[in-house]
Design a protein around this motif. Sequence first.
Motif, PDB file in Angstrom:
ATOM      1  N   PRO A  39       0.727  -1.293  -0.111  1.00 15.82           N
ATOM      2  CA  PRO A  39       0.118  -0.014  -0.156  1.00 15.82           C
ATOM      3  C   PRO A  39       0.835   1.374   0.082  1.00 15.82           C
ATOM      4  O   PRO A  39       1.814   1.342   0.585  1.00 15.82           O
ATOM      5  CB  PRO A  39      -0.760   0.040   1.294  1.00 15.82           C
ATOM      6  CG  PRO A  39       0.269  -0.910   2.219  1.00 15.82           C
ATOM      7  CD  PRO A  39       1.064  -1.852   1.399  1.00 15.82           C
ATOM      8  N   HIS A  40       0.406   2.313  -0.582  1.00 23.45           N
ATOM      9  CA  HIS A  40       0.817   3.664  -0.712  1.00 23.45           C
ATOM     10  C   HIS A  40      -0.066   4.530  -0.634  1.00 23.45           C
ATOM     11  O   HIS A  40      -1.244   4.791  -1.325  1.00 23.45           O
ATOM     12  CB  HIS A  40       1.562   3.792  -2.075  1.00 23.45           C
ATOM     13  CG  HIS A  40       2.565   2.776  -2.599  1.00 23.45           C
ATOM     14  ND1 HIS A  40       3.799   2.491  -2.031  1.00 23.45           N
ATOM     15  CD2 HIS A  40       2.582   1.663  -3.365  1.00 23.45           C
ATOM     16  CE1 HIS A  40       4.640   1.740  -2.872  1.00 23.45           C
ATOM     17  NE2 HIS A  40       3.530   1.157  -3.486  1.00 23.45           N
ATOM     18  N   PRO A  41       0.143   5.509   0.750  1.00 22.41           N
ATOM     19  CA  PRO A  41      -0.646   6.621   0.971  1.00 22.41           C
ATOM     20  C   PRO A  41      -0.691   7.558  -0.097  1.00 22.41           C
ATOM     21  O   PRO A  41       0.506   8.051  -0.812  1.00 22.41           O
ATOM     22  CB  PRO A  41      -0.186   6.886   2.088  1.00 22.41           C
ATOM     23  CG  PRO A  41       1.192   6.716   2.080  1.00 22.41           C
ATOM     24  CD  PRO A  41       1.596   5.463   1.344  1.00 22.41           C
ATOM     25  N   VAL A  42      -1.801   8.148  -0.551  1.00 21.52           N
ATOM     26  CA  VAL A  42      -2.064   9.136  -1.775  1.00 21.52           C
ATOM     27  C   VAL A  42      -2.402  10.378  -1.089  1.00 21.52           C
ATOM     28  O   VAL A  42      -1.754  11.387  -1.618  1.00 21.52           O
ATOM     29  CB  VAL A  42      -3.047   8.820  -2.826  1.00 21.52           C
ATOM     30  CG1 VAL A  42      -3.113   9.560  -3.860  1.00 21.52           C
ATOM     31  CG2 VAL A  42      -2.352   7.449  -3.374  1.00 21.52           C
ATOM     32  N   THR A  43      -3.584  10.597  -0.379  1.00 15.85           N
ATOM     33  CA  THR A  43      -4.235  11.819   0.222  1.00 15.85           C
ATOM     34  C   THR A  43      -4.105  11.749   1.657  1.00 15.85           C
ATOM     35  O   THR A  43      -4.072  10.392   2.185  1.00 15.85           O
ATOM     36  CB  THR A  43      -5.311  12.073  -0.502  1.00 15.85           C
ATOM     37  OG1 THR A  43      -6.542  11.046  -0.143  1.00 15.85           O
ATOM     38  CG2 THR A  43      -5.376  12.360  -2.078  1.00 15.85           C
ATOM     39  N   ASN A  44      -4.386  12.772   2.037  1.00 12.17           N
ATOM     40  CA  ASN A  44      -4.359  13.445   3.623  1.00 12.17           C
ATOM     41  C   ASN A  44      -2.954  13.335   3.731  1.00 12.17           C
ATOM     42  O   ASN A  44      -2.011  12.500   4.171  1.00 12.17           O
ATOM     43  CB  ASN A  44      -4.776  12.513   4.467  1.00 12.17           C
ATOM     44  CG  ASN A  44      -4.777  13.064   5.853  1.00 12.17           C
ATOM     45  OD1 ASN A  44      -3.808  13.216   6.546  1.00 12.17           O
ATOM     46  ND2 ASN A  44      -5.979  13.619   6.286  1.00 12.17           N
ATOM     47  N   LYS A  45      -2.373  14.776   3.437  1.00 19.31           N
ATOM     48  CA  LYS A  45      -0.655  14.957   3.505  1.00 19.31           C
ATOM     49  C   LYS A  45      -0.153  14.562   4.903  1.00 19.31           C
ATOM     50  O   LYS A  45       0.884  14.057   4.703  1.00 19.31           O
ATOM     51  CB  LYS A  45      -0.549  16.470   3.115  1.00 19.31           C
ATOM     52  CG  LYS A  45       0.745  16.646   2.829  1.00 19.31           C
ATOM     53  CD  LYS A  45       0.959  18.126   2.503  1.00 19.31           C
ATOM     54  CE  LYS A  45       2.509  18.422   2.037  1.00 19.31           C
ATOM     55  NZ  LYS A  45       2.541  19.726   1.533  1.00 19.31           N
ATOM     56  N   ALA A  46      -0.955  14.858   6.015  1.00 18.87           N
ATOM     57  CA  ALA A  46      -0.362  14.518   7.311  1.00 18.87           C
ATOM     58  C   ALA A  46       0.061  13.157   7.451  1.00 18.87           C
ATOM     59  O   ALA A  46       1.021  12.470   7.885  1.00 18.87           O
ATOM     60  CB  ALA A  46      -1.337  14.977   8.334  1.00 18.87           C
ATOM     61  N   PHE A  47      -1.024  12.155   6.920  1.00 19.78           N
ATOM     62  CA  PHE A  47      -0.837  10.640   6.918  1.00 19.78           C
ATOM     63  C   PHE A  47       0.276  10.204   6.074  1.00 19.78           C
ATOM     64  O   PHE A  47       1.181   9.342   6.462  1.00 19.78           O
ATOM     65  CB  PHE A  47      -2.190  10.058   6.504  1.00 19.78           C
ATOM     66  CG  PHE A  47      -2.273   8.313   6.779  1.00 19.78           C
ATOM     67  CD1 PHE A  47      -2.494   7.998   7.938  1.00 19.78           C
ATOM     68  CD2 PHE A  47      -1.948   7.793   5.743  1.00 19.78           C
ATOM     69  CE1 PHE A  47      -2.456   6.670   8.326  1.00 19.78           C
ATOM     70  CE2 PHE A  47      -1.796   6.275   5.991  1.00 19.78           C
ATOM     71  CZ  PHE A  47      -2.172   5.761   7.130  1.00 19.78           C
TER      72      PHE A  47
END
Length: 220
Positions: A39-47
């Motif tokens: 998995p790669h986080p895309v949005t919510n910059k803080a996360f």
Amino acid sequence: MALKFRLALILVMLFSIVNGQENPTIANRLQIKLIGNVPHPVTNKAFRRSFTGIYDIGLAFKVRLFSGFSAGIQGKHVLWRTPDNKIPGLDTYGQFNGGGLCLTYDYPLGEVTVLYASVIAGTAQMHYYGLSYDSMPDNFQTKYRINYGELEFGAYFYTEGSFAIGLQTSMVFTNYGFDPYRLSLDEHKAYVASDLEGSVIQFNLGFSVIYSFLKIRGPS
């Protein structure tokens, strides 16, 4: 001459059997699928600035309905971690456990290849542990109940009998607005208000193992 005739007859029979083989996705009623993604986080910059995806694994059980459509249930377990290149010295984990319903359309290409698209809708709990803080905020919270939807595209290839190996990509959309202040992560990293905008969305890429079984009797 007789030997050559027999060999030719055997080859013709084998060719007829292979040619007449039906794609197992069409020939069987049920399917079990084991999924493994990175998995790669895309949005919510803080996360995205705080966590890196370790793995996203799932297990699906589906029943074939009609005209390439199947429906079923799918469980999901995702692990996130704060690496040193994002928050040095902090070893915090976020664990996502959930499940829901899935609807899939399979498009067979010949006897061994299948293209597919799936839509999954479910609910999950996000749990954080390994946190470190000097003071606990009033709204401190480590467990969150969230809803999610996933759109997945992929292909799989039958290698032997009813077993297949697949590859897939997907996007996972949630209604979870990650807030690092509730976890006291701001004691370890600076955030600005714009970092908290938007819900968490992740991009997946991975492989899967599929097993189809329970032959359909009569026309499929």
